[in-house]
Design an enzyme around this catalytic site. Structure first.
Site, PDB file in Angstrom:
ATOM      1  CG  ASP A 136       9.162  10.118  -8.765  1.00  0.00           C
ATOM      2  OD1 ASP A 136       8.339  10.322  -7.852  1.00  0.00           O
ATOM      3  OD2 ASP A 136       9.487   8.963  -9.148  1.00  0.00           O
ATOM      4  CB  ILE A 137      13.823   7.329  -8.699  1.00  0.00           C
ATOM      5  CG1 ILE A 137      15.096   6.639  -9.133  1.00  0.00           C
ATOM      6  CG2 ILE A 137      12.756   6.340  -8.249  1.00  0.00           C
ATOM      7  CD1 ILE A 137      15.819   5.909  -8.010  1.00  0.00           C
ATOM      8  CG  ASN A 162      -0.317   9.849  -3.532  1.00  0.00           C
ATOM      9  OD1 ASN A 162      -1.411  10.177  -3.984  1.00  0.00           O
ATOM     10  ND2 ASN A 162       0.691   9.485  -4.307  1.00  0.00           N
ATOM     11  CD  GLU A 214       4.625   3.399  -4.010  1.00  0.00           C
ATOM     12  OE1 GLU A 214       5.788   3.741  -4.320  1.00  0.00           O
ATOM     13  OE2 GLU A 214       3.830   2.876  -4.798  1.00  0.00           O
ATOM     14  CG  HIS A 254       6.340  12.563  -1.209  1.00  0.00           C
ATOM     15  ND1 HIS A 254       6.292  11.698  -0.139  1.00  0.00           N
ATOM     16  CD2 HIS A 254       5.727  11.923  -2.237  1.00  0.00           C
ATOM     17  CE1 HIS A 254       5.675  10.591  -0.502  1.00  0.00           C
ATOM     18  NE2 HIS A 254       5.311  10.698  -1.771  1.00  0.00           N
TER      19      HIS A 254
HETATM   20  P1  AMP Z   1       4.113   8.196  -3.078  1.00  0.00           P
HETATM   21  O1  AMP Z   1       3.446   6.989  -3.677  1.00  0.00           O
HETATM   22  O2  AMP Z   1       3.287   9.431  -3.147  1.00  0.00           O
HETATM   23  O3  AMP Z   1       4.665   7.900  -1.693  1.00  0.00           O
HETATM   24  O4  AMP Z   1       5.342   8.510  -4.034  1.00  0.00           O
HETATM   25  C1  AMP Z   1       6.638   8.100  -3.779  1.00  0.00           C
HETATM   26  C2  AMP Z   1       7.468   8.476  -4.981  1.00  0.00           C
HETATM   27  O5  AMP Z   1       8.834   8.400  -4.618  1.00  0.00           O
HETATM   28  C3  AMP Z   1       7.279   7.579  -6.209  1.00  0.00           C
HETATM   29  O6  AMP Z   1       6.829   8.376  -7.304  1.00  0.00           O
HETATM   30  C4  AMP Z   1       8.673   6.992  -6.449  1.00  0.00           C
HETATM   31  O7  AMP Z   1       8.977   6.847  -7.812  1.00  0.00           O
HETATM   32  C5  AMP Z   1       9.562   8.024  -5.758  1.00  0.00           C
HETATM   33  N1  AMP Z   1      10.861   7.528  -5.306  1.00  0.00           N
HETATM   34  C6  AMP Z   1      11.122   6.389  -4.628  1.00  0.00           C
HETATM   35  N2  AMP Z   1      12.435   6.297  -4.351  1.00  0.00           N
HETATM   36  C7  AMP Z   1      13.020   7.400  -4.864  1.00  0.00           C
HETATM   37  C8  AMP Z   1      14.354   7.902  -4.917  1.00  0.00           C
HETATM   38  N3  AMP Z   1      15.382   7.222  -4.375  1.00  0.00           N
HETATM   39  N4  AMP Z   1      14.589   9.080  -5.540  1.00  0.00           N
HETATM   40  C9  AMP Z   1      13.569   9.780  -6.095  1.00  0.00           C
HETATM   41  N5  AMP Z   1      12.283   9.373  -6.069  1.00  0.00           N
HETATM   42  C10 AMP Z   1      12.012   8.199  -5.474  1.00  0.00           C
END
Ligand code: AMP
Length: 120
Positions: free
Chosen positions: A33-34, A91, A99, A104
């Site tokens: 995760d970023i 989620n 988001e 995932h």
């Molecule tokens: P969710 O709220 O469950 O949709 O989680 C989305 C996740 O994606 C969050 O924890 C973000 O930090 C992660 N995320 C967003 N953009 C990236 C990216 N480019 N590379 C890795 N993780 C990401």
């Protein structure tokens, strides 16, 4: 729900955006995760274009769902999390706080993760 092929994880799958990959096979990709919320914070995604767990459960078969979750468990074990434990978060949609509209599973570990949800 229609799959948005320009979502961030679709772009990572196409190699258009970078990712720190920790596991990959024909059907599954896992990457860091970023914005990590724990010492280990890995996202695991099926490569096929499912919007969410709701979409995945409806549109895929039990074999595909089973293999995916078996792979999630194997990745967590390879990351060294199985003995002390870890948390999976999935989620779904607006109330779930999703988001990125590509299913995932979050793997969180490396320390006690704390309360399951924040009460309010
Ligand atoms: P969710 O709220 O469950 O949709 O989680 C989305 C996740 O994606 C969050 O924890 C973000 O930090 C992660 N995320 C967003 N953009 C990236 C990216 N480019 N590379 C890795 N993780 C990401």
């Amino acid at each position: 729900m229609v799959y948005d092929s320009n979502n961030i994880f679709a772009r990572i799958l196409r190699g258009e955006l970078p990712a720190k990959k920790v596991y990959e096979d024909d059907a599954v990709l896992a990457f860091n995760d970023i914005a990590p919320k724990a010492p280990v914070h890995v996202l695991v995604i099926p490569k096929k274009p499912y919007v969410s767990m709701d979409d995945f459960a409806r549109e895929s078969g039990p074999e595909e769902v089973g293999v995916f979750f078996k792979t999630v468990g194997e990745i967590a074990r390879k990351l060294g999390l199985a003995d002390n434990g870890y948390r999976l978060i999935l989620n779904i949609g607006g109330h779930g706080g999703q988001e990125v509209p590509h299913i995932h599973v979050h793997i969180l570990g490396g320390r006690p993760i704390g309360p399951m949800v924040v009460e309010r």
